[in-house]
Motif scaffolding. Structure first.
Motif, PDB file in Angstrom:
ATOM      1  N   ILE A  29       0.771  -1.111   0.167  1.00 16.11           N
ATOM      2  CA  ILE A  29       0.032  -0.163   0.174  1.00 16.11           C
ATOM      3  C   ILE A  29       0.826   1.173  -0.240  1.00 16.11           C
ATOM      4  CG2 ILE A  29      -0.337   0.104   2.522  1.00 16.11           C
ATOM      5  CD1 ILE A  29      -3.340   0.910   1.865  1.00 16.11           C
ATOM      6  N   VAL A  30       1.962   1.172   0.746  1.00 16.13           N
ATOM      7  CA  VAL A  30       2.825   2.462   0.724  1.00 16.13           C
ATOM      8  C   VAL A  30       3.471   2.622  -0.668  1.00 16.13           C
ATOM      9  CG1 VAL A  30       5.246   3.127   1.554  1.00 16.13           C
ATOM     10  CG2 VAL A  30       3.536   2.409   3.167  1.00 16.13           C
ATOM     11  N   MET A  31       3.910   1.602  -1.461  1.00 15.71           N
ATOM     12  CA  MET A  31       4.318   1.945  -2.811  1.00 15.71           C
ATOM     13  C   MET A  31       3.404   2.330  -3.686  1.00 15.71           C
ATOM     14  SD  MET A  31       6.463  -0.828  -5.469  1.00 15.71           S
ATOM     15  CE  MET A  31       7.848  -1.023  -3.915  1.00 15.71           C
ATOM     16  N   TYR A  32       2.181   1.786  -3.677  1.00 12.92           N
ATOM     17  CA  TYR A  32       1.001   2.295  -4.417  1.00 12.92           C
ATOM     18  C   TYR A  32       0.880   3.756  -4.292  1.00 12.92           C
ATOM     19  CZ  TYR A  32      -3.164   1.671  -7.410  1.00 12.92           C
ATOM     20  OH  TYR A  32      -4.240   1.676  -8.310  1.00 12.92           O
ATOM     21  N   VAL A  33       0.759   3.997  -2.870  1.00 14.95           N
ATOM     22  CA  VAL A  33       0.435   5.543  -2.810  1.00 14.95           C
ATOM     23  C   VAL A  33       1.743   6.455  -3.209  1.00 14.95           C
ATOM     24  CG1 VAL A  33       0.078   7.089  -0.698  1.00 14.95           C
ATOM     25  CG2 VAL A  33      -1.146   5.109  -0.942  1.00 14.95           C
ATOM     26  N   GLU A  34       2.719   5.910  -3.181  1.00  6.22           N
ATOM     27  CA  GLU A  34       4.013   6.651  -3.519  1.00  6.22           C
ATOM     28  C   GLU A  34       3.621   6.943  -5.172  1.00  6.22           C
ATOM     29  OE1 GLU A  34       7.405   4.392  -3.148  1.00  6.22           O
ATOM     30  OE2 GLU A  34       8.035   4.858  -0.951  1.00  6.22           O
ATOM     31  N   ASN A  35       3.265   6.154  -5.717  1.00  2.00           N
ATOM     32  CA  ASN A  35       2.996   6.281  -7.317  1.00  2.00           C
ATOM     33  C   ASN A  35       1.725   7.387  -7.423  1.00  2.00           C
ATOM     34  OD1 ASN A  35       4.782   4.429  -8.923  1.00  2.00           O
ATOM     35  ND2 ASN A  35       4.284   3.448  -7.434  1.00  2.00           N
ATOM     36  N   MET A  36       0.609   7.056  -6.657  1.00  2.00           N
ATOM     37  CA  MET A  36      -0.419   8.375  -6.688  1.00  2.00           C
ATOM     38  C   MET A  36      -0.056   9.476  -6.524  1.00  2.00           C
ATOM     39  SD  MET A  36      -3.416   6.064  -4.644  1.00  2.00           S
ATOM     40  CE  MET A  36      -4.833   7.107  -4.952  1.00  2.00           C
TER      41      MET A  36
ATOM     42  N   ASP B 208       0.776   5.470   9.861  1.00  2.00           N
ATOM     43  CA  ASP B 208       1.750   6.305  10.141  1.00  2.00           C
ATOM     44  C   ASP B 208       2.979   6.527   8.866  1.00  2.00           C
ATOM     45  OD1 ASP B 208       3.594   7.689  11.716  1.00  2.00           O
ATOM     46  OD2 ASP B 208       4.374   6.211  12.536  1.00  2.00           O
ATOM     47  N   SER B 209       2.754   5.332   8.288  1.00  2.00           N
ATOM     48  CA  SER B 209       3.850   5.508   7.024  1.00  2.00           C
ATOM     49  C   SER B 209       3.068   6.362   5.890  1.00  2.00           C
ATOM     50  CB  SER B 209       4.075   3.918   6.249  1.00  2.00           C
ATOM     51  OG  SER B 209       4.845   3.244   7.371  1.00  2.00           O
TER      52      SER B 209
ATOM     53  N   LEU C 231       4.317   9.944   4.114  1.00  3.77           N
ATOM     54  CA  LEU C 231       4.387   9.909   2.780  1.00  3.77           C
ATOM     55  C   LEU C 231       3.521  11.478   2.249  1.00  3.77           C
ATOM     56  CD1 LEU C 231       3.703   6.512   0.879  1.00  3.77           C
ATOM     57  CD2 LEU C 231       5.767   8.086   0.773  1.00  3.77           C
ATOM     58  N   THR C 232       2.537  11.501   2.832  1.00  3.16           N
ATOM     59  CA  THR C 232       1.513  12.422   2.713  1.00  3.16           C
ATOM     60  C   THR C 232       2.076  13.869   2.894  1.00  3.16           C
ATOM     61  OG1 THR C 232      -0.148  11.185   2.730  1.00  3.16           O
ATOM     62  CG2 THR C 232      -0.680  13.619   2.623  1.00  3.16           C
ATOM     63  N   PHE C 233       2.847  13.778   4.297  1.00  2.00           N
ATOM     64  CA  PHE C 233       3.537  15.034   4.690  1.00  2.00           C
ATOM     65  C   PHE C 233       5.049  15.509   3.547  1.00  2.00           C
ATOM     66  CE2 PHE C 233       2.607  14.221   9.274  1.00  2.00           C
ATOM     67  CZ  PHE C 233       1.424  14.410   9.258  1.00  2.00           C
ATOM     68  N   LEU C 234       5.496  14.545   2.933  1.00  2.00           N
ATOM     69  CA  LEU C 234       6.469  14.777   2.266  1.00  2.00           C
ATOM     70  C   LEU C 234       6.080  15.245   0.951  1.00  2.00           C
ATOM     71  CD1 LEU C 234       8.668  11.311   2.885  1.00  2.00           C
ATOM     72  CD2 LEU C 234       9.021  13.890   3.717  1.00  2.00           C
ATOM     73  N   HIS C 235       4.908  14.799   0.469  1.00  2.00           N
ATOM     74  CA  HIS C 235       4.363  15.080  -0.613  1.00  2.00           C
ATOM     75  C   HIS C 235       3.900  16.892  -0.389  1.00  2.00           C
ATOM     76  CE1 HIS C 235       1.866  15.399  -4.269  1.00  2.00           C
ATOM     77  NE2 HIS C 235       0.542  15.673  -3.463  1.00  2.00           N
ATOM     78  N   LEU C 236       3.519  17.006   0.730  1.00  2.00           N
ATOM     79  CA  LEU C 236       3.045  18.422   0.884  1.00  2.00           C
ATOM     80  C   LEU C 236       4.303  19.270   0.888  1.00  2.00           C
ATOM     81  CD1 LEU C 236       0.421  18.027   3.747  1.00  2.00           C
ATOM     82  CD2 LEU C 236      -0.082  18.534   1.325  1.00  2.00           C
ATOM     83  N   GLU C 237       5.368  18.943   1.429  1.00  2.00           N
ATOM     84  CA  GLU C 237       6.653  19.766   1.542  1.00  2.00           C
ATOM     85  C   GLU C 237       7.138  19.928   0.124  1.00  2.00           C
ATOM     86  OE1 GLU C 237       9.491  17.394   3.899  1.00  2.00           O
ATOM     87  OE2 GLU C 237       8.245  17.967   5.802  1.00  2.00           O
ATOM     88  N   SER C 238       7.066  18.997  -0.866  1.00  2.00           N
ATOM     89  CA  SER C 238       7.280  19.009  -2.335  1.00  2.00           C
ATOM     90  C   SER C 238       6.395  20.203  -2.697  1.00  2.00           C
ATOM     91  CB  SER C 238       7.132  17.713  -2.916  1.00  2.00           C
ATOM     92  OG  SER C 238       7.342  17.808  -4.221  1.00  2.00           O
ATOM     93  N   CYS C 239       5.180  19.946  -2.464  1.00  2.00           N
ATOM     94  CA  CYS C 239       4.195  21.074  -3.170  1.00  2.00           C
ATOM     95  C   CYS C 239       4.661  22.447  -2.618  1.00  2.00           C
ATOM     96  CB  CYS C 239       2.914  20.844  -2.737  1.00  2.00           C
ATOM     97  SG  CYS C 239       2.246  19.063  -3.513  1.00  2.00           S
TER      98      CYS C 239
ATOM     99  N   LEU D 149       1.279   8.786  16.716  1.00  2.00           N
ATOM    100  CA  LEU D 149       2.092   8.128  15.589  1.00  2.00           C
ATOM    101  C   LEU D 149       3.288   8.494  15.395  1.00  2.00           C
ATOM    102  CD1 LEU D 149      -0.601   8.051  13.027  1.00  2.00           C
ATOM    103  CD2 LEU D 149      -0.219   6.557  14.578  1.00  2.00           C
ATOM    104  N   LYS D 150       4.332   7.652  15.935  1.00  2.00           N
ATOM    105  CA  LYS D 150       5.791   7.964  16.138  1.00  2.00           C
ATOM    106  C   LYS D 150       6.471   8.650  15.119  1.00  2.00           C
ATOM    107  CE  LYS D 150      10.130   6.043  17.428  1.00  2.00           C
ATOM    108  NZ  LYS D 150      10.930   4.920  17.981  1.00  2.00           N
ATOM    109  N   LYS D 151       6.379   8.226  13.696  1.00  2.00           N
ATOM    110  CA  LYS D 151       7.230   8.931  12.613  1.00  2.00           C
ATOM    111  C   LYS D 151       6.309  10.169  12.204  1.00  2.00           C
ATOM    112  CE  LYS D 151       6.680   5.092  10.221  1.00  2.00           C
ATOM    113  NZ  LYS D 151       6.959   4.191   9.100  1.00  2.00           N
ATOM    114  N   SER D 152       4.971  10.124  12.263  1.00  2.00           N
ATOM    115  CA  SER D 152       4.381  11.366  11.967  1.00  2.00           C
ATOM    116  C   SER D 152       4.600  12.531  12.963  1.00  2.00           C
ATOM    117  CB  SER D 152       2.873  11.141  11.919  1.00  2.00           C
ATOM    118  OG  SER D 152       2.547   9.914  10.917  1.00  2.00           O
TER     119      SER D 152
END
Length: 627
Positions: free
Chosen positions: A196-203, A288-289, A293-301, A522-525
């Motif tokens: 699911i993480v890899m799929y969302v990465e591609n989304m 959490d993962s 991923l979404t946080f990193l996407h927002l940073e990129s935006c 959530l630890k990483k988030s």
């Protein structure tokens, strides 16, 4: 392609000792495809066999034959018919780029792109073929963890996204067909984390890629919805609630055994234990993962100047699903982080949107209650919001509640005035966190003193008897220390204590409200949220005396960069004063994490002192209708 020699005589007799040019091979395959329509399948079945290797690991000659066949088929796409050549298409669909080198990858993509451009009826089939490659076959998942796994992943996915872009250029309507396919093929809640993480990465890669303007409005909301589905799967059983006795008496030595080396030790004991209790929960780890991923996407935006556009998409998604999802525990922090990346734009827009939802009479009560609960929690926890904005929003909440009181001059009935009580509780909750910083600024102190709060608290609707007692008591304690009320202080305090405490904190009529931006477990988030987040343990209250302030200044209570340590005057600018006189507002509340320090100012512990020990997390209501 040049001339092709085929040496595997036993498996491919039709092409044994053959030496074809590109043109001859394409002409030969065209004839084979056409012959099927007249009932001649002998050569066709053999052709399909070239695409169905008999063994998983091919030798160089077999790989060369597969590449040659795929390339030749790319020149015959006009002759491929979905009815007569179904077995051929099925054979092609079984080929996975993850199993082969770049020669086969490129030949397969050439065929897929040619098919997509040749006939509109193949668009969905071609897009599904590409989306299928967002994740490897399950039997190859472990191989990606090996040394060459990342290289293989990059080779496959870079080609997949390039092919999607090329098809979009050739068929302008393709991106619109792509969005529902991507969402439909998204792995389920029960898929393993890596899938699911890899799929969302591609989304998210699609959302910020070349066709992102078209598909972006679908990708990010779909990701948020999947996170919300995971979120509501997490039960409250593993999270410490207010009725757990003795948890706040644990010594630091007992707490540290639950913390990792990089743990933030200013967390309350209950939060450390809650986080420990969630460890090992596979649903929690997936969520959490995905949030990271979404946080990193927002940073990129944000880096590319697109965060405002993406935030509008997020806000619409939030209003549609997250806002009224009363079991949501962590997904809402996607909105919080987006606001933190752009405080003056997204940060203000989110607060204004929540305020408008509250005051809009057209919205259902549950929506209005949810919105004001989010607003109160957001204003309390967001370190990046200016004191001017918070004061203006509080003014609007007070004005709305005061107007409501004037039009409802009769005895209280909590179930008939849920929206009103939610607004009152939002005011008190926010001031529990913000009162000291606002009172330290003369202009804001004057505005706060001039608000019509006292008339609201003394009204026949009696909000002090209905709202959550832990919030009411802390608010009144700070209001008394700050001399927020100019008259009838004794009425407000004594009446509340006599009636509320004798009724077991309001019984069934109390507002067991939801404050959605309680500390993220959530630890990483949490590591992304932490720099922008206000913890109750770091809040300077109005009843903290000078000795406590000195301790805070030394860093024993409050971190140097905490918002309560910053001079509130630095947060005010004449140009930043926000007027929200005509905003419409929205409430819903259900949890909270405030554990005030025992006041040194009052010396001896009183009943009021005892009842203001706020738990690290108040039990969320499991059903808003219970209000």
């Amino acid at each position: 392609m040049g001339r092709v020699q085929v040496s595997n005589k036993e498996e491919f007799p039709e092409m044994e000792n053959s030496d074809f040019s590109d043109t001859q091979l394409i002409r030969h395959f065209r004839g084979v495809l056409v012959a099927v329509t007249t009932g001649d399948r002998e050569n066709y079945d053999e052709l399909v066999g070239y695409l169905h290797p008999s063994k998983k690991k091919l030798n160089p000659d077999e790989v060369a034959l597969l590449v040659t066949t795929l390339k030749a088929l790319s020149g015959t796409v006009a002759y491929i018919d979905p009815v007569h050549h179904e077995s051929l298409l099925f054979a092609v669909s079984r080929i996975s780029m993850w199993n082969f080198g770049t020669d086969v990858m490129d030949a397969l993509l050439e065929l897929i792109i040619s098919l997509a451009a040749s006939n509109g009826k193949y668009i969905d089939w071609c897009l599904e073929m590409l989306v299928k490659h967002f994740v490897p076959p399950f039997y190859l998942a472990d191989s990606l963890k090996q040394e060459n796994g990342i290289d293989k992943k990059n080779k496959v996915l870079s080609r997949v996204h390039s092919a999607l872009k090329e098809i979009a250029d050739l068929v302008p309507l393709a991106p619109l067909r792509l969005s529902p396919i991507v969402v439909q093929k998204m792995p389920s809640l029960f898929s393993n984390e890596s899938e699911i993480v890899m799929y969302v990465e591609n989304m998210l890669r699609l959302a910020c890629g070349a066709i992102g303007e078209i598909v972006g409005s679908t990708m990010l909301p779909a990701v948020v919805d999947r996170m919300l589905e995971l979120d509501v799967e997490i039960g409250w059983d593993g999270i410490l609630l207010e009725d757990v006795k003795g948890i706040f008496e644990m010594e630091l030595e007992e707490i540290t055994e639950f913390a990792d080396e990089d743990e933030n030790f200013d967390m309350p004991p209950s939060e450390l234990l809650n986080r420990k209790n969630l460890q090992g929960n596979v649903v929690v780890e997936k969520l959490d993962s995905l949030m990271v991923l979404t946080f990193l996407h927002l940073e990129s935006c944000e880096s590319s100047g697109r965060v405002a556009l993406v935030f509008d998409i997020l806000l619409t998604s939030f209003q549609r699903t997250v806002l009224n999802a009363y079991k949501s525990k962590f997904t809402q922090f996607v909105m919080f982080y987006a606001c933190a990346l752009d405080p003056e734009g997204c940060g203000v827009k989110f607060a204004t949107a929540l305020a408008n939802m509250f005051v809009c009479d057209v919205n259902p009560p549950i929506t209005r209650m949810s919105a004001v609960g989010y607003l109160a929690s957001y204003m309390s926890r967001a370190k990046f919001l200016s004191a001017a904005l918070v004061t203006s929003l509080l003014q609007s909440l007070v004005d709305w509640c005061h107007t409501y009181c004037k039009s409802h001059d009769f005895d209280m009935n909590p179930r008939a005035h849920q929206v009103f009580y939610s607004g009152c509780q939002a005011i008190m909750y926010t001031l529990c966190f913000r009162m000291r910083s606002l009172m330290d600024v003369p202009r804001l102190k004057l505005q706060l003193l001039n608000m019509s709060m006292e008339a609201i608290w003394k009204h026949k609707l009696c909000p002090l008897k209905v709202c959550l007692p832990t919030v009411v008591v802390e608010f009144l304690r700070q209001a008394k220390a700050a001399q927020l009320f100019m008259a009838s202080e004794s009425f407000l305090f004594n009446d509340m204590l006599e009636s509320d405490l004798s009724k077991a904190f309001g019984g069934m009529d109390r507002l067991d409200m939801f404050f959605p931006f309680d500390p993220c477990l959530l630890k990483k988030s949490e590591s992304y949220i932490r720099p922008h987040f206000v913890r109750w343990s770091n809040v300077r209250t109005t009843y903290d005396d000078d000795e406590n302030d000195e301790l805070s200044d030394c860093g024993s209570e409050v971190s140097d960069d905490d918002f309560v340590e910053r001079n509130a005057r630095d947060m005010i600018d004449d140009d930043m004063m926000v007027s929200v006189e005509h905003l419409d507002f929205n409430p819903d509340l259900n949890k909270m994490s405030i554990t005030p320090k025992k006041s040194l100012k009052y010396g001896v512990e009183t009943p009021l002192d005892r009842c203001v020990r706020m738990p690290a997390r108040i039990r969320p209501s499991t059903s808003p209708e219970s209000l």
